[in-house]
Design a protein around this motif. Structure first.
Motif, PDB file in Angstrom:
ATOM      1  N   ASN A 110     -56.760 -23.485  51.427  1.00 35.92           N
ATOM      2  CA  ASN A 110     -57.352 -24.499  52.300  1.00 35.92           C
ATOM      3  C   ASN A 110     -56.679 -25.845  52.055  1.00 35.92           C
ATOM      4  N   SER A 111     -55.706 -26.181  52.885  1.00 41.88           N
ATOM      5  CA  SER A 111     -54.933 -27.406  52.679  1.00 41.88           C
ATOM      6  C   SER A 111     -55.775 -28.660  52.901  1.00 41.88           C
ATOM      7  N   GLU A 112     -56.964 -28.510  53.488  1.00 44.17           N
ATOM      8  CA  GLU A 112     -57.829 -29.677  53.673  1.00 44.17           C
ATOM      9  C   GLU A 112     -58.309 -30.228  52.334  1.00 44.17           C
ATOM     10  N   LEU A 134     -59.317 -19.504  52.445  1.00 42.58           N
ATOM     11  CA  LEU A 134     -59.920 -19.167  53.723  1.00 42.58           C
ATOM     12  C   LEU A 134     -59.497 -17.757  54.133  1.00 42.58           C
ATOM     13  N   ILE A 135     -60.474 -16.928  54.512  1.00 45.19           N
ATOM     14  CA  ILE A 135     -60.199 -15.584  54.991  1.00 45.19           C
ATOM     15  C   ILE A 135     -59.425 -15.646  56.308  1.00 45.19           C
ATOM     16  N   GLN A 136     -58.354 -14.857  56.398  1.00 45.68           N
ATOM     17  CA  GLN A 136     -57.554 -14.786  57.613  1.00 45.68           C
ATOM     18  C   GLN A 136     -57.906 -13.540  58.422  1.00 45.68           C
ATOM     19  N   SER A 137     -57.509 -13.523  59.661  1.00 49.34           N
ATOM     20  CA  SER A 137     -57.790 -12.366  60.516  1.00 49.34           C
ATOM     21  C   SER A 137     -57.131 -11.119  59.927  1.00 49.34           C
ATOM     22  N   LYS A 138     -57.848 -10.010  60.004  1.00 42.29           N
ATOM     23  CA  LYS A 138     -57.396  -8.784  59.356  1.00 42.29           C
ATOM     24  C   LYS A 138     -56.269  -8.145  60.156  1.00 42.29           C
TER      25      LYS A 138
END
Length: 431
Positions: A329-331, A26-30
């Motif tokens: 993505n731990s889901e 998952l892309i995180q905030s830059k």
């Protein structure tokens, strides 16, 4: 031998297939637009990411917030290493020195988790260091250009050059160094189109022996256990490759993935699931069966990833160009992992030894419960070629010999089944 290796490469290339880009990451905030080169997590909460222009950012809450740390340098950081939540090191090259500075490597150090960093120049200005590793607060290692490997026993106050005791000092760069215990350590590196090289020490890094393992350099590696290690590398022309050792680094098997790109880092989330980043290629290689097969999957938003780190089976991070930060993505961690790790502490299937072998090898396994155990051997097409065990066995350690005298050279798989437990490993018969 050459003919066999060609056949082996072709067989293994069939195992690398493109798969859909599921949302593994998952892309995180830059946090920055700088290129990011290295990430380190000492536990699920505390992590550091480093990159260009001396940038280091830190989180203490599993990535919910990131804070910049003042390093005192403006050079690009090559590698970052943390021994624990307090002690950390980073390396940066000085390539545009002006007086009173000089060319070489800056070593920056923290003793308080990055609240303060101190900067020193490595004494040898002719060496550009690629990798740093510390076993504890006193014993550490540096390596880089010219095939030079250094050690310290006083926390870095003094660095001593370790000799290459085989007389085969090729002078190729060392890209990565790590130690399994206080004596056994490995370094990997080499030069494109010339050789991939492994350096091995059995005396705490006080001396090293070199082994040529293939035609292309190795960029990263990890210990799976004391006997088993895997490394990755390659070049632009022939693509990514891997090396595997099953006997404490004494011998290595070189294999090409047959995919474009240079494998630059490898990290395992679980014993079964591992990830390789391909740098300029916007893809990962991923295995879900302990490295028997590797599949190609794209990166989110076609990101170029240069480092991967897992702090636990549910917490993983990847970083790359233009400030990209990915979180695993731990889901997705659920039923599949539960199936792959049934009774992981009650049943153990060890890698055969020796491997490759000719004509005999030994397979060890451990049972901590009574039940029917089956140990079978299969060829690359999935055909059963030998049944080594099929009987009720009590808890304990077992050793079985497999004689490949009547079999052709090639890859074989051995599978242990005991109750709900099942595991398969690969072995190579080389005549």
């Amino acid at each position: 031998m050459k003919k066999y290796l060609i056949i082996l490469t072709v067989l293994l290339s069939c195992a690398v297939e493109a798969v859909a880009n599921d949302d593994y990451w998952l892309i995180q905030s830059k946090q920055t637009s700088q290129n990011l080169s290295s990430c380190e997590f000492t536990d699920t909460l505390n992590g550091w990411i480093a990159g260009d222009s001396g940038l280091i950012i830190n989180t203490r809450n599993n990535g919910l917030n990131w804070e910049p740390q003042f390093t005192g340098i403006t050079n690009n950081i090559i590698e970052l290493f943390f021994l624990n939540g307090n002690i950390g090191y980073a390396l940066a090259w000085v390539l545009d020195a002006t007086p009173p500075n000089y060319y070489g490597t800056k070593i920056i150090t923290t003793k308080n988790g990055g609240q303060n960093w101190s900067v020193t120049m490595f004494p040898d200005s002719n060496v550009f260091l690629n990798t740093v590793f510390f076993r504890d607060s006193l014993n550490g290692y540096l390596a880089g250009s010219g095939g030079k490997l250094y050690y310290t026993s006083d926390g870095g106050a003094e660095w001593l050059l370790a000799p290459i005791d085989s007389g085969m000092d090729f002078g190729f760069p060392v890209n990565k160094i790590s130690f399994y215990d206080e004596n056994y350590g490995i370094g990997v590196g080499g030069a494109i189109d010339i050789a991939g090289v492994v350096w091995k020490s059995t005396n705490g890094g006080r001396s090293w022996r070199t082994i040529v393992v293939g035609p292309e350099p190795i960029n990263d590696f990890l210990f799976l256990d004391k006997n088993n290690a895997i490394g990755v590398g390659g070049d632009f022309e022939y693509g990514s490759s891997q090396i595997n050792s099953y006997n404490m680094g004494a011998n290595w098997l070189y294999e090409e993935f047959q995919v474009f790109g240079i494998a630059n880092t490898i990290s395992y989330r679980t014993p079964q699931e591992g990830w390789i980043s391909l740098g300029i290629v916007d893809s990962f290689l991923v295995t879900t069966n302990g490295g028997q097969n590797w599949d190609l999957t794209g990166t989110p938003q076609q990101s170029n990833i240069y480092d991967i780190a897992f702090s636990s089976s549910r917490n993983g991070w990847a970083v790359g160009n233009n400030g990209v930060i990915l979180k695993y993505n731990s889901e997705l961690v659920g039923i599949a992992d539960d199936i792959n790790s049934v009774n992981p502490n009650n049943f153990i299937l060890h890698q055969n030894y020796p491997n490759p072998f000719n004509p005999k090898t030994v397979i060890n396994y451990e049972l901590q419960g009574t039940g029917n155990a089956k140990l079978k051997v299969f060829d690359v097409l999935g055909n059963e070629v030998a049944e080594l065990v099929n009987e009720k066995q009590n808890a304990g350690s077992y050793s079985v010999e497999f004689d490949g005298s009547g079999f052709a050279s090639g890859i074989y798989f051995y599978k242990l089944t005991a109750g709900e437990f099942s595991e398969t490993k690969r072995m190579v018969l080389l005549k």
